[in-house]
Design an enzyme around this catalytic site. Structure first.
Site, mmCIF file in Angstrom:
data_model
loop_
_atom_site.group_PDB
_atom_site.id
_atom_site.type_symbol
_atom_site.label_atom_id
_atom_site.label_comp_id
_atom_site.label_asym_id
_atom_site.label_seq_id
_atom_site.Cartn_x
_atom_site.Cartn_y
_atom_site.Cartn_z
ATOM 1 N N HIS A 19 0.805 -1.226 0.000
ATOM 2 C CA HIS A 19 0.000 0.000 0.000
ATOM 3 C C HIS A 19 0.841 1.281 0.000
ATOM 4 C CE1 HIS A 19 -2.980 -2.743 2.374
ATOM 5 N NE2 HIS A 19 -3.005 -3.002 1.083
HETATM 6 C C1 LIG Z 1 0.343 -7.351 -4.917
HETATM 7 C C2 LIG Z 1 -0.598 -6.240 -4.505
HETATM 8 C C3 LIG Z 1 -1.662 -6.526 -3.643
HETATM 9 C C4 LIG Z 1 -2.521 -5.492 -3.251
HETATM 10 N N1 LIG Z 1 -3.657 -5.810 -2.547
HETATM 11 C C5 LIG Z 1 -4.591 -4.868 -2.332
HETATM 12 C C6 LIG Z 1 -5.868 -5.212 -1.792
HETATM 13 O O1 LIG Z 1 -6.197 -6.384 -1.575
HETATM 14 N N2 LIG Z 1 -6.747 -4.201 -1.553
HETATM 15 C C7 LIG Z 1 -6.434 -2.898 -1.803
HETATM 16 O O2 LIG Z 1 -7.257 -2.028 -1.504
HETATM 17 N N3 LIG Z 1 -5.249 -2.562 -2.347
HETATM 18 C C8 LIG Z 1 -4.337 -3.506 -2.654
HETATM 19 N N4 LIG Z 1 -3.181 -3.174 -3.288
HETATM 20 C C9 LIG Z 1 -2.904 -1.735 -3.546
HETATM 21 C C10 LIG Z 1 -3.687 -1.147 -4.709
HETATM 22 O O3 LIG Z 1 -3.712 -2.013 -5.797
HETATM 23 C C11 LIG Z 1 -3.018 0.186 -5.101
HETATM 24 O O4 LIG Z 1 -2.942 1.013 -3.966
HETATM 25 C C12 LIG Z 1 -3.783 0.930 -6.186
HETATM 26 O O5 LIG Z 1 -3.973 0.101 -7.314
HETATM 27 C C13 LIG Z 1 -2.989 2.187 -6.582
HETATM 28 O O6 LIG Z 1 -3.651 2.835 -7.628
HETATM 29 P P1 LIG Z 1 -2.930 4.000 -8.439
HETATM 30 O O7 LIG Z 1 -3.898 4.453 -9.455
HETATM 31 O O8 LIG Z 1 -2.369 4.995 -7.494
HETATM 32 O O9 LIG Z 1 -1.664 3.306 -9.146
HETATM 33 P P2 LIG Z 1 -1.592 2.046 -10.112
HETATM 34 O O10 LIG Z 1 -2.838 1.239 -10.077
HETATM 35 O O11 LIG Z 1 -0.313 1.365 -9.779
HETATM 36 O O12 LIG Z 1 -1.535 2.686 -11.568
HETATM 37 C C14 LIG Z 1 -0.452 3.394 -12.094
HETATM 38 C C15 LIG Z 1 -0.410 3.161 -13.594
HETATM 39 O O13 LIG Z 1 0.468 4.113 -14.191
HETATM 40 C C16 LIG Z 1 1.255 3.475 -15.169
HETATM 41 N N5 LIG Z 1 2.477 4.244 -15.345
HETATM 42 C C17 LIG Z 1 3.468 4.429 -14.449
HETATM 43 N N6 LIG Z 1 4.430 5.226 -14.958
HETATM 44 C C18 LIG Z 1 4.030 5.564 -16.203
HETATM 45 C C19 LIG Z 1 4.597 6.373 -17.218
HETATM 46 N N7 LIG Z 1 5.755 7.011 -17.040
HETATM 47 N N8 LIG Z 1 3.940 6.485 -18.404
HETATM 48 C C20 LIG Z 1 2.756 5.843 -18.578
HETATM 49 N N9 LIG Z 1 2.174 5.074 -17.648
HETATM 50 C C21 LIG Z 1 2.793 4.946 -16.463
HETATM 51 C C22 LIG Z 1 1.489 2.088 -14.573
HETATM 52 O O14 LIG Z 1 1.915 1.161 -15.551
HETATM 53 C C23 LIG Z 1 0.140 1.768 -13.959
HETATM 54 O O15 LIG Z 1 -0.728 1.145 -14.859
HETATM 55 C C24 LIG Z 1 -2.299 -4.160 -3.698
HETATM 56 C C25 LIG Z 1 -1.240 -3.890 -4.575
HETATM 57 C C26 LIG Z 1 -0.403 -4.916 -4.994
HETATM 58 C C27 LIG Z 1 0.699 -4.605 -5.965
#
Ligand SMILES: Cc1cc2nc3c(=O)[nH]c(=O)nc-3n(C[C@H](O)[C@H](O)[C@H](O)COP(=O)(O)OP(=O)(O)OC[C@H]3O[C@@H](n4cnc5c(N)ncnc54)[C@H](O)[C@@H]3O)c2cc1C
Length: 512
Positions: A450
């Site tokens: 997280h």
């Molecule tokens: C193994 C694992 C288990 C988890 N379990 C849970 C759970 O059970 N419940 C829960 O609530 N949360 C869980 N989480 C956490 C949750 O998934 C994340 O907190 C959430 O998805 C974050 O969302 P975000 O939009 O901030 O980032 P992300 O979903 O990580 O999205 C970021 C996106 O930006 C893209 N990106 C990055 N840099 C660039 C760039 N320079 N150019 C273009 N694209 C780019 C990436 O490829 C990615 O697709 C878990 C995470 C993981 C990895």
């Protein structure tokens, strides 16, 4: 090549998927979504039981921390999705909004719009809850939230009974009001399959909108800044390098990649940038700071008297949020969490009993006070970042972790688990003193996945983004993802990330 749009969203993860769908509801707004990864093609992603196996595959950014002093010098692997759907394609599917009090810290940082009461309609709007309809529950949103039933493991049922026997409140689920107590995990699955945020929001109908373009396998390398505005995005995709121009740029690349892209673009602490060979352009000293993450210890493992049937859900089927000083307390934000995994779950380097012969009680701290940092190592997108979460660097975190361990052991020893428990395998009954417990925790505390907080939102001048999520120092740039979280909520953060994106999109839809 040069592309233009009204709004460009960087990253199609949890927040980016929500933003692209919501912002393109207005046909007059031309939206471009740019994602470094591709559309999912690995069938294992959809299988809830396979989630632990997805880490390290080619759609994982596979970050690594620097060695952590308080976890026996270990380097921690940080999975992050590099795929349409982002980390929601890898995550464990637990849907936990957090305790209403968690958002008091957000409101303190950014004003009443960030209180639980203000965010509630956005949680509701995102959710399609399978349980009984009641006030405060969403039943018609894009994201299925399913409360398991008959498919729950008998070991988990016994563990929940053990929680009841020590006086922990029992809840129907974790999103209907109080968080403190034991409940089955609400899961973001549909028809037995993982529902990523892309599955939920970037539906065929949404993708068919003529005002929405989705560029995949395209990395945003840096932002050009001119006159206090982003003048262009430099991207590298399957057809080579290109430039994108847009009125508004929304960074949704997640808590690791968002600060890194800001750094590469010369936005950050000038000293930090110069050390990484990056020309400073916009001073914003807190970029990359305030890094927070939950640790979960793997784990208090029990050898079973009889074969443990495999999970039919996603292995970890129930969370128990508790007040370590008074387990009966149902009010207030919890300080520790336990989880029951229907398998041996152990950290690398520790010996695991064979699969099917053991179960595990994981334990952790809800509100860690350790604060870490992400730093750039160099100016190129291929330079691996320096990730230093400073795990367990405060006395509060170490002490509360100890309390969480002792609570796991107390639950594990309850008569309700007699029919399953043969003997405690890890750490083993000989581990008893605070020193021994600390040494065990240092070896087995692992990320709960997280990370957040690296572009802290706040009304103070040092905050990276203002309460409206606009980046301080650059006019047309906003951050809308896990990085803006000022203080980590009690539980898994995906639901909160979705609510952040829903709330921001909703504000965009309102007349100025
Ligand atoms: C193994 C694992 C288990 C988890 N379990 C849970 C759970 O059970 N419940 C829960 O609530 N949360 C869980 N989480 C956490 C949750 O998934 C994340 O907190 C959430 O998805 C974050 O969302 P975000 O939009 O901030 O980032 P992300 O979903 O990580 O999205 C970021 C996106 O930006 C893209 N990106 C990055 N840099 C660039 C760039 N320079 N150019 C273009 N694209 C780019 C990436 O490829 C990615 O697709 C878990 C995470 C993981 C990895």
């Amino acid at each position: 090549m040069r592309l233009t749009a009204d709004v460009v969203i960087i990253g199609a993860g949890s927040s980016g998927s929500v933003l692209a769908a919501r912002l393109s509801e207005d046909p007059a707004r031309k939206v471009l979504l740019v994602e470094a990864g591709d559309w999912p093609s690995d069938p294992d992603i959809a299988d809830p039981l396979k989630w632990p196996a997805l880490q390290g595959r080619d759609y994982d950014w596979a970050y690594r921390t620097v060695p952590q002093t308080f976890t026996a010098g270990r380097i921690h692997e940080w999975a992050r999705g590099r795929i349409v759907g982002g980390s929601s394609c890898l995550h464990a599917m637990a849907h936990v909004r957090g305790h209403p009090d968690d958002f008091a810290a957000w409101a303190e940082a950014g004003g009443a719009d960030w209180s639980y009461v203000a965010l509630l309609p956005h949680f509701v709007r995102s959710e399609r809850f399978s349980g009984p309809a009641r006030a405060g529950r969403g039943t018609s949103g894009p994201l299925d939230v399913r409360l398991p039933g008959e498919d729950v493991s008998p070991v988990v049922r016994a563990y929940m009974e053990a929680g009841r026997s020590i006086g922990a409140p029992t809840l129907t689920d974790h999103n209907s009001g109080p968080l403190t107590g034991t409940a089955l995990n609400s899961l973001t699955v549909r028809d037995g399959r993982r529902l990523s945020l892309a599955d939920a929001y970037l539906t065929e109908d949404v993708r068919a909108r003529s005002n929405l373009t989705i560029l995949t396998s395209t990395v945003v390398e840096m932002l050009d800044i001119e006159g206090g505005r982003v003048s262009a995005l430099r991207v590298a995709g399957p057809d080579g390098r290109a430039e994108i121009r847009a009125e508004t740029i929304v960074l949704a690349a997640g808590a690791v990649a968002t600060p890194l892209l800001l750094f590469r673009s010369g936005i950050g602490d000038p000293d930090v940038l110069e050390r990484a060979d990056i020309v400073p352009r916009v001073p914003n000293r807190e970029v990359g700071r305030n890094l927070q993450d939950h640790l979960l210890a793997l784990g208090n493992v029990y050898r079973a008297k009889r074969p443990v049937p495999p999970s039919r859900l996603q292995h970890s089927e129930s969370l128990m949020y508790l007040n370590s000083q008074d387990v009966r307390r149902a009010d207030g934000s919890p300080d520790i969490v336990l989880a029951c995994v229907v398998a041996p779950s152990v950290a690398p380097g520790l010996e695991a009993p064979p699969y099917g012969s053991a179960y595990t009680l994981l334990f952790g701290v809800c509100h860690p006070t350790s604060r870490g940092r992400i730093l750039p190592r160099g100016p190129s997108p291929s330079d691996a970042p320096i990730i230093d979460p400073q795990y367990l660097s405060t006395e509060y975190d170490r002490e509360t972790f100890r309390a969480a361990f002792r609570m796991a052991r107390r639950v594990g020893a309850q008569p309700a688990l007699d029919e399953w428990r043969q003997v405690e395998a890890l750490p083993g009954p000989e581990v008893e003193t605070d020193q021994e417990v600390d040494a065990f925790i240092a070896r087995c505390a692992s990320t709960h996945h997280h990370p957040c907080g690296t572009c802290r939102m706040g009304a103070d001048p040092d905050a990276v983004v203002a309460p409206d999520l606009s980046l301080n120092g650059v006019d047309n740039l906003c951050v809308v993802d896990a990085s803006i979280i000022p203080r980590i909520p009690s539980g898994p953060i995906n639901a909160a990330v979705v609510a952040i994106a829903e709330a921001w999109a909703d504000r965009c839809a309102r007349p100025a």
